[in-house]
Scaffold this motif. Structure first.
Motif, PDB file in Angstrom:
ATOM      1  N   ILE A 204       0.823  -1.214   0.000  1.00 27.95           N
ATOM      2  CA  ILE A 204       0.000   0.000   0.000  1.00 27.95           C
ATOM      3  C   ILE A 204       0.858   1.265   0.000  1.00 27.95           C
ATOM      4  O   ILE A 204       0.653   2.174  -0.815  1.00 27.95           O
ATOM      5  CB  ILE A 204      -0.943   0.010   1.218  1.00 27.95           C
ATOM      6  N   TRP A 205       1.825   1.318   0.908  1.00 28.42           N
ATOM      7  CA  TRP A 205       2.558   2.561   1.128  1.00 28.42           C
ATOM      8  C   TRP A 205       3.622   2.828   0.054  1.00 28.42           C
ATOM      9  O   TRP A 205       3.745   3.958  -0.440  1.00 28.42           O
ATOM     10  CB  TRP A 205       3.213   2.576   2.503  1.00 28.42           C
ATOM     11  N   ASN A 206       4.390   1.818  -0.317  1.00 27.04           N
ATOM     12  CA  ASN A 206       5.512   2.052  -1.245  1.00 27.04           C
ATOM     13  C   ASN A 206       5.073   2.623  -2.593  1.00 27.04           C
ATOM     14  O   ASN A 206       5.704   3.547  -3.103  1.00 27.04           O
ATOM     15  CB  ASN A 206       6.311   0.759  -1.440  1.00 27.04           C
ATOM     16  N   PRO A 207       3.978   2.123  -3.211  1.00 27.37           N
ATOM     17  CA  PRO A 207       3.527   2.737  -4.462  1.00 27.37           C
ATOM     18  C   PRO A 207       3.055   4.180  -4.270  1.00 27.37           C
ATOM     19  O   PRO A 207       3.290   5.029  -5.141  1.00 27.37           O
ATOM     20  CB  PRO A 207       2.363   1.839  -4.904  1.00 27.37           C
ATOM     21  N   THR A 208       2.385   4.435  -3.138  1.00 27.67           N
ATOM     22  CA  THR A 208       1.906   5.798  -2.863  1.00 27.67           C
ATOM     23  C   THR A 208       3.080   6.764  -2.767  1.00 27.67           C
ATOM     24  O   THR A 208       3.070   7.852  -3.355  1.00 27.67           O
ATOM     25  CB  THR A 208       1.102   5.821  -1.549  1.00 27.67           C
ATOM     26  N   TRP A 209       4.116   6.343  -2.040  1.00 29.71           N
ATOM     27  CA  TRP A 209       5.296   7.175  -1.895  1.00 29.71           C
ATOM     28  C   TRP A 209       6.019   7.347  -3.233  1.00 29.71           C
ATOM     29  O   TRP A 209       6.512   8.433  -3.557  1.00 29.71           O
ATOM     30  CB  TRP A 209       6.248   6.572  -0.861  1.00 29.71           C
ATOM     31  N   ALA A 210       6.079   6.278  -4.033  1.00 28.47           N
ATOM     32  CA  ALA A 210       6.756   6.336  -5.326  1.00 28.47           C
ATOM     33  C   ALA A 210       6.108   7.377  -6.232  1.00 28.47           C
ATOM     34  O   ALA A 210       6.800   8.153  -6.911  1.00 28.47           O
ATOM     35  CB  ALA A 210       6.743   4.964  -5.991  1.00 28.47           C
ATOM     36  N   PHE A 211       4.761   7.414  -6.254  1.00 28.35           N
ATOM     37  CA  PHE A 211       4.059   8.417  -7.077  1.00 28.35           C
ATOM     38  C   PHE A 211       4.317   9.820  -6.555  1.00 28.35           C
ATOM     39  O   PHE A 211       4.631  10.737  -7.320  1.00 28.35           O
ATOM     40  CB  PHE A 211       2.551   8.151  -7.105  1.00 28.35           C
ATOM     41  N   PHE A 212       4.195  10.011  -5.237  1.00 29.01           N
ATOM     42  CA  PHE A 212       4.387  11.334  -4.638  1.00 29.01           C
ATOM     43  C   PHE A 212       5.800  11.860  -4.899  1.00 29.01           C
ATOM     44  O   PHE A 212       5.988  13.035  -5.252  1.00 29.01           O
ATOM     45  CB  PHE A 212       4.122  11.264  -3.137  1.00 29.01           C
ATOM     46  N   VAL A 232       2.446   7.560 -12.461  1.00 31.49           N
ATOM     47  CA  VAL A 232       1.501   6.458 -12.284  1.00 31.49           C
ATOM     48  C   VAL A 232       2.197   5.111 -12.497  1.00 31.49           C
ATOM     49  O   VAL A 232       2.020   4.167 -11.715  1.00 31.49           O
ATOM     50  CB  VAL A 232       0.312   6.609 -13.259  1.00 31.49           C
ATOM     51  N   GLN A 233       3.015   5.020 -13.543  1.00 31.10           N
ATOM     52  CA  GLN A 233       3.681   3.736 -13.818  1.00 31.10           C
ATOM     53  C   GLN A 233       4.786   3.441 -12.804  1.00 31.10           C
ATOM     54  O   GLN A 233       5.068   2.273 -12.518  1.00 31.10           O
ATOM     55  CB  GLN A 233       4.262   3.729 -15.234  1.00 31.10           C
ATOM     56  N   THR A 234       5.396   4.484 -12.258  1.00 33.26           N
ATOM     57  CA  THR A 234       6.363   4.267 -11.183  1.00 33.26           C
ATOM     58  C   THR A 234       5.663   3.650  -9.979  1.00 33.26           C
ATOM     59  O   THR A 234       6.177   2.729  -9.338  1.00 33.26           O
ATOM     60  CB  THR A 234       7.036   5.597 -10.786  1.00 33.26           C
ATOM     61  N   ALA A 235       4.475   4.166  -9.662  1.00 30.18           N
ATOM     62  CA  ALA A 235       3.679   3.579  -8.586  1.00 30.18           C
ATOM     63  C   ALA A 235       3.236   2.163  -8.940  1.00 30.18           C
ATOM     64  O   ALA A 235       3.269   1.252  -8.101  1.00 30.18           O
ATOM     65  CB  ALA A 235       2.458   4.455  -8.310  1.00 30.18           C
ATOM     66  N   ASN A 236       2.851   1.965 -10.203  1.00 27.71           N
ATOM     67  CA  ASN A 236       2.335   0.670 -10.641  1.00 27.71           C
ATOM     68  C   ASN A 236       3.400  -0.417 -10.571  1.00 27.71           C
ATOM     69  O   ASN A 236       3.138  -1.532 -10.070  1.00 27.71           O
ATOM     70  CB  ASN A 236       1.798   0.788 -12.073  1.00 27.71           C
ATOM     71  N   ILE A 237       4.617  -0.123 -11.037  1.00 25.55           N
ATOM     72  CA  ILE A 237       5.663  -1.145 -11.001  1.00 25.55           C
ATOM     73  C   ILE A 237       6.044  -1.463  -9.556  1.00 25.55           C
ATOM     74  O   ILE A 237       6.344  -2.610  -9.211  1.00 25.55           O
ATOM     75  CB  ILE A 237       6.903  -0.721 -11.819  1.00 25.55           C
ATOM     76  N   THR A 238       5.971  -0.458  -8.682  1.00 26.37           N
ATOM     77  CA  THR A 238       6.260  -0.695  -7.260  1.00 26.37           C
ATOM     78  C   THR A 238       5.183  -1.580  -6.646  1.00 26.37           C
ATOM     79  O   THR A 238       5.481  -2.527  -5.907  1.00 26.37           O
ATOM     80  CB  THR A 238       6.349   0.646  -6.505  1.00 26.37           C
ATOM     81  N   PHE A 239       3.922  -1.271  -6.973  1.00 33.14           N
ATOM     82  CA  PHE A 239       2.813  -2.089  -6.480  1.00 33.14           C
ATOM     83  C   PHE A 239       2.931  -3.537  -6.956  1.00 33.14           C
ATOM     84  O   PHE A 239       2.828  -4.491  -6.169  1.00 33.14           O
ATOM     85  CB  PHE A 239       1.481  -1.508  -6.946  1.00 33.14           C
ATOM     86  N   LEU A 240       3.155  -3.721  -8.260  1.00 36.49           N
ATOM     87  CA  LEU A 240       3.232  -5.066  -8.820  1.00 36.49           C
ATOM     88  C   LEU A 240       4.407  -5.851  -8.236  1.00 36.49           C
ATOM     89  O   LEU A 240       4.293  -7.045  -7.953  1.00 36.49           O
ATOM     90  CB  LEU A 240       3.362  -4.994 -10.341  1.00 36.49           C
ATOM     91  N   LYS A 241       5.531  -5.188  -8.046  1.00 35.16           N
ATOM     92  CA  LYS A 241       6.710  -5.844  -7.495  1.00 35.16           C
ATOM     93  C   LYS A 241       6.423  -6.439  -6.122  1.00 35.16           C
ATOM     94  O   LYS A 241       6.738  -7.605  -5.858  1.00 35.16           O
ATOM     95  CB  LYS A 241       7.847  -4.826  -7.426  1.00 35.16           C
ATOM     96  N   TYR A 242       5.805  -5.641  -5.249  1.00 31.76           N
ATOM     97  CA  TYR A 242       5.542  -6.121  -3.889  1.00 31.76           C
ATOM     98  C   TYR A 242       4.352  -7.074  -3.845  1.00 31.76           C
ATOM     99  O   TYR A 242       4.333  -8.025  -3.050  1.00 31.76           O
ATOM    100  CB  TYR A 242       5.351  -4.941  -2.939  1.00 31.76           C
ATOM    101  N   ALA A 243       3.351  -6.859  -4.700  1.00 30.54           N
ATOM    102  CA  ALA A 243       2.223  -7.788  -4.757  1.00 30.54           C
ATOM    103  C   ALA A 243       2.684  -9.163  -5.240  1.00 30.54           C
ATOM    104  O   ALA A 243       2.276 -10.202  -4.699  1.00 30.54           O
ATOM    105  CB  ALA A 243       1.137  -7.229  -5.676  1.00 30.54           C
ATOM    106  N   LYS A 244       3.535  -9.179  -6.252  1.00 32.06           N
ATOM    107  CA  LYS A 244       4.051 -10.450  -6.761  1.00 32.06           C
ATOM    108  C   LYS A 244       4.985 -11.120  -5.761  1.00 32.06           C
ATOM    109  O   LYS A 244       5.030 -12.357  -5.678  1.00 32.06           O
ATOM    110  CB  LYS A 244       4.763 -10.224  -8.097  1.00 32.06           C
TER     111      LYS A 244
END
Length: 254
Positions: A204-212, A232-244
Motif C-alpha cells: 500500500i505505502w511504497n507505491p503511494t510514496w513512489a508516485f508522490f 503512475v507507472q512508477t507507482a504501478n511497477i512498485t505495487f506489482l513488485k511487492y504484490a508479486k
C-alpha cells in the motif's frame, strides 16, 4: 595514450543500436557487443560497424553485463545499453580522458526520451550513472533488473563528466505498460531469492510514496501529461513488485 573499450549488451535493438554505435565509433578503440540471440536486424546492423559481436544466452542483466566486461581487450570501459548513446559533449569529455584519466570511474547524467519527449524532471533527470570506469576497480551489481556499476572500494575516487547519456526509453504507452509487467516480475523474483519480504504495508505505502516522490517532489508535473504517466507507472511497477513478492511468499508456504 590510454585505450578504451565500448561494451554493450543487446537483444532486439534494431531501433536504437545504430545511433549507439555511431556515438562510440570515434571515441573508443574497440566495441564489444554481447547479444542474446536477437531475432531482428540487430546483428546485421552491428556487422556494418567494426565490432566484436558475441552471441551469449541471456544470463540475467547483471550477469550478462559482467560477462560482456570480461570480453573487452582493454581495462578502461565505456558501458552502454543498446538504447543509449553518447551526446556530442559527452563524446568530447571521454576523448579528453584518454590523455588525462586520473580516477577509478566517472559518472554522467542520463537524459531519458519517453514517447518523443525529453524528460527533465520526474526523478528521471539528472539520472546519474557510472558508465566510464576501470573494470579492475568496478563491476555491475544490484538486484535484477536494477543493475548499476559499483566501485569495489569505498575509498575509490570518482568524477563527473560533462554531457549526457541519451536514453531512448519507451516510445509508446503500451510498451511502457508491457515492460512494467515484465520488470516487476523479475524484481519480485530477485527480491524473493534474496530473502526479502513484502508486508501489506509495503504493497500500500511504497507505491503511494513512489508516485508522490516522482510527480510532486521531483517535479514530474512540469513534464506535463507524460510526467503524470511516469508517476503512475512508477507507482504501478512498485505495487506489482511487492504484490508479486507476496504471492511468491504465499505460494512457497504451501
Amino acid at each position: 595514450m590510454l585505450k578504451l573499450s565500448g561494451v554493450i549488451i543487446t537483444f532486439n535493438e534494431e531501433r536504437n543500436i545504430e545511433h549507439c554505435l555511431q556515438s562510440l565509433a570515434n571515441v573508443v578503440d574497440e566495441i564489444v557487443v554481447v547479444d542474446s540471440f536477437s531475432t531482428d536486424r540487430t546483428k546485421a546492423i552491428c556487422e556494418q560497424f567494426n565490432v566484436k559481436f558475441i552471441e551469449q544466452k541471456f544470463l540475467g542483466y547483471i550477469e550478462q553485463k559482467n560477462f560482456a566486461l570480461s570480453q573487452a581487450n582493454y581495462d578502461h570501459i565505456v558501458s552502454l545499453d543498446g538504447d543509449e548513446a553518447l551526446s556530442k559533449t559527452l563524446q568530447k569529455s571521454i576523448i579528453d580522458l584518454k590523455s588525462n584519466w586520473k580516477l577509478d570511474g566517472y559518472y554522467a547524467n542520463r537524459f531519458n526520451n519517453f514517447c518523443g519527449q525529453w524528460i527533465k524532471h520526474s526523478d528521471w533527470y539528472p539520472n546519474k550513472k557510472l558508465r566510464v570506469f576501470d573494470r579492475r576497480c568496478a563491476e555491475w551489481k544490484g538486484i535484477n533488473p536494477h543493475d548499476n556499476v559499483q566501485l569495489h572500494d569505498s575509498n575509490s575516487k570518482s568524477g563527473h563528466l560533462k554531457g549526457d547519456i541519451l536514453h531512448k526509453t519507451y516510445q509508446t504507452y503500451s510498451e511502457f505498460n508491457q515492460k512494467t509487467e515484465y520488470f516487476s516480475t523479475i524484481a519480485a523474483q530477485a527480491y524473493f531469492d534474496s530473502g526479502k519480504k513484502a508486508s501489506v504495508l509495503n504493497v500500500i505505502w511504497n507505491p503511494t510514496w513512489a508516485f508522490f516522490k516522482s510527480y510532486v517532489l521531483k517535479l514530474g508535473f512540469l513534464d506535463g501529461f507524460n510526467g503524470f504517466v511516469i508517476g503512475v507507472q512508477t507507482a504501478n511497477i512498485t505495487f506489482l513488485k511487492y504484490a508479486k513478492l507476496r504471492e511468491l511468499q504465499q505460494t512457497n508456504r504451501k
